[in-house]
Write a protein that holds these residues in place. Structure first.
Motif, PDB file in Angstrom:
ATOM      1  N   ARG A 156     -13.504  55.725  29.880  1.00 22.52           N
ATOM      2  CA  ARG A 156     -13.550  57.191  29.900  1.00 22.52           C
ATOM      3  C   ARG A 156     -14.161  57.690  31.199  1.00 22.52           C
ATOM      4  O   ARG A 156     -13.696  58.681  31.771  1.00 22.52           O
ATOM      5  N   GLU A 157     -15.195  56.997  31.688  1.00 28.58           N
ATOM      6  CA  GLU A 157     -15.802  57.387  32.956  1.00 28.58           C
ATOM      7  C   GLU A 157     -14.817  57.222  34.109  1.00 28.58           C
ATOM      8  O   GLU A 157     -14.723  58.085  34.988  1.00 28.58           O
ATOM      9  N   GLN A 158     -14.062  56.125  34.082  1.00 26.67           N
ATOM     10  CA  GLN A 158     -13.083  55.925  35.138  1.00 26.67           C
ATOM     11  C   GLN A 158     -11.974  56.971  35.086  1.00 26.67           C
ATOM     12  O   GLN A 158     -11.518  57.472  36.120  1.00 26.67           O
ATOM     13  N   VAL A 159     -11.555  57.319  33.869  1.00 26.88           N
ATOM     14  CA  VAL A 159     -10.519  58.349  33.736  1.00 26.88           C
ATOM     15  C   VAL A 159     -11.039  59.693  34.258  1.00 26.88           C
ATOM     16  O   VAL A 159     -10.311  60.442  34.931  1.00 26.88           O
ATOM     17  N   ARG A 160     -12.301  60.007  33.982  1.00 31.55           N
ATOM     18  CA  ARG A 160     -12.868  61.252  34.489  1.00 31.55           C
ATOM     19  C   ARG A 160     -12.880  61.287  36.008  1.00 31.55           C
ATOM     20  O   ARG A 160     -12.561  62.306  36.631  1.00 31.55           O
ATOM     21  N   GLU A 210     -10.552  63.194  41.035  1.00 32.14           N
ATOM     22  CA  GLU A 210      -9.919  62.938  42.325  1.00 32.14           C
ATOM     23  C   GLU A 210      -8.533  63.549  42.397  1.00 32.14           C
ATOM     24  O   GLU A 210      -8.145  64.128  43.423  1.00 32.14           O
ATOM     25  N   PHE A 211      -7.778  63.438  41.307  1.00 31.88           N
ATOM     26  CA  PHE A 211      -6.449  64.042  41.272  1.00 31.88           C
ATOM     27  C   PHE A 211      -6.535  65.558  41.400  1.00 31.88           C
ATOM     28  O   PHE A 211      -5.713  66.185  42.092  1.00 31.88           O
ATOM     29  N   ARG A 212      -7.530  66.142  40.743  1.00 32.91           N
ATOM     30  CA  ARG A 212      -7.700  67.588  40.829  1.00 32.91           C
ATOM     31  C   ARG A 212      -8.016  68.020  42.263  1.00 32.91           C
ATOM     32  O   ARG A 212      -7.467  69.007  42.769  1.00 32.91           O
ATOM     33  N   ASP A 255      -7.313  66.327  45.036  1.00 32.41           N
ATOM     34  CA  ASP A 255      -6.131  66.097  45.870  1.00 32.41           C
ATOM     35  C   ASP A 255      -5.075  67.169  45.637  1.00 32.41           C
ATOM     36  O   ASP A 255      -4.436  67.647  46.590  1.00 32.41           O
ATOM     37  N   PHE A 256      -4.894  67.550  44.374  1.00 33.40           N
ATOM     38  CA  PHE A 256      -3.913  68.594  44.070  1.00 33.40           C
ATOM     39  C   PHE A 256      -4.332  69.936  44.662  1.00 33.40           C
ATOM     40  O   PHE A 256      -3.497  70.691  45.189  1.00 33.40           O
ATOM     41  N   ARG A 257      -5.629  70.229  44.595  1.00 35.54           N
ATOM     42  CA  ARG A 257      -6.135  71.466  45.186  1.00 35.54           C
ATOM     43  C   ARG A 257      -5.954  71.454  46.701  1.00 35.54           C
ATOM     44  O   ARG A 257      -5.556  72.467  47.296  1.00 35.54           O
ATOM     45  N   GLN A 258      -6.213  70.302  47.318  1.00 33.74           N
ATOM     46  CA  GLN A 258      -6.028  70.198  48.758  1.00 33.74           C
ATOM     47  C   GLN A 258      -4.560  70.324  49.135  1.00 33.74           C
ATOM     48  O   GLN A 258      -4.211  70.945  50.155  1.00 33.74           O
TER      49      GLN A 258
END
Length: 335
Positions: A298-302, A307-309, A311-314
């Motif tokens: 769960r920690e890794q998924v968070r 990171e995806f969020r 990268d998507f924002r960038q």
């Protein structure tokens, strides 16, 4: 001012001395400390074990005194069909073998159906007192609170069924609390060991150790696989199962499927009770490892989602800047 402070401090000391002298306050304070300890990781684990032991004593006391007439019923069925087969053999004799085989097959088929119905209801050739030993009742209690439910041992009395319902209502939330707390403490210990090994394996000056080290999901899968492999070898040696059947039992138990077709310690051989106790420890520890892997993954998924969020924002920001740049160039060309 000093006088007022002195009066306040003296009044506080008097109140504290009164509260210390009051036995009710001491009892309340002890109860608060006991409840606080039971809410910790160690306290919840001890509470689950004690709850299972209490349930084992209770179910053993309720169900062991149940008088089951199934054994006498099976004896009557066997004797009746033995007499019917004797009549068939005496009637057909050896001169009409075809009729003999037809009649005996019909009788044996009916006998087989009746025996299957009895076995489906939980008959295994033993009396209730022989079935409901303390290790068997302990394993039954664990299967209730963990929601595994093997089904090889079931209560037959009215009070036993009522006690099972009440026991499950209070035991399942307790197990969920154990699952969450034990997952946290085991995840913290495993993360500390993994971080220490990572720092030891990293050469000084080669790469700086990151501030936050995330345990990869592959490490969790290796730990669970090693635990399942250990259980598969152990149960294969004890129960004379194949390694596939042993691994099948370990996976279905840790996943809380509880199919009940393979359960260790169900035979009447010597030492089967110790196998049930070790199975109890194995399942309880394995569920703790599953909770640990759940917390680490769960920690890794968070982290991955974060990171995806970012990268998507960038990516959106870069796209907006490029669109604005194109619009500005188009306007400059028009002017």
């Amino acid at each position: 001012m000093n006088r007022h402070r002195y009066l306040r401090s003296s009044s506080r000391s008097k109140d504290s001395s009164i509260s210390d002298a009051d036995p009710r306050e001491k009892i309340k304070d002890c109860c608060r400390k006991f409840v606080a300890f039971m809410c910790t990781q160690v306290g919840v684990g001890a509470l689950v074990v004690c709850y299972a032991i209490i349930g084992a004593f209770g179910f053993r006391e309720i169900e062991s005194g149940f008088k089951d007439n199934t054994t006498h019923q099976v004896e009557e069925i066997r004797n009746r069909y033995a007499e019917e087969l004797w009549i068939v053999a005496h009637h057909n004799n050896v001169f009409n073998s075809t009729a003999f085989f037809i009649d005996t097959n019909a009788k044996l088929k009916v006998f087989q159906n009746e025996m299957v119905d009895i076995i489906k209801k939980g008959y295994d050739g033993r009396e209730s007192g022989q079935q409901w030993t303390f290790p068997a009742a302990l394993m039954f209690s664990l299967s209730i609170i963990t929601m595994i439910g093997y089904g090889n041992l079931v209560p037959k009395t009215t009070w036993g069924k009522f006690a099972t319902v009440v026991y499950a209502v209070f035991g399942i939330p307790l197990y969920i609390l154990y699952f969450l707390n034990m997952g946290e403490i085991l995840a913290g210990c495993f993360k500390w060991v993994y971080t220490w090994l990572y720092q030891c394996s990293t050469k000084k000056g080669e790469n700086k150790v990151p501030k936050r080290i995330i345990v990869p999901s592959t490490a969790c899968l290796w730990v669970i696989s090693a635990y399942i492999l250990t259980g598969a070898i152990m149960f294969a040696e004890w129960e004379q199962w194949s390694y596939l059947d042993s691994a099948y039992f370990c996976v279905t138990s840790l996943c809380k499927l509880g199919l009940g077709d393979l359960v260790p310690g169900t035979t009447s051989e010597e030492g089967h009770e110790s196998k049930l106790v070790i199975n109890f420890i194995y399942i309880l520890g394995g569920l703790g490892l599953v909770a640990m892997c759940f917390n680490l993954m769960r920690e890794q998924v968070r982290v991955k989602v974060q990171e995806f969020r970012e990268d998507f924002r960038q990516c959106l920001e870069d796209t907006r800047i490029r669109i604005l740049d194109c619009c500005n160039r188009y306007r400059m060309e028009e002017y």
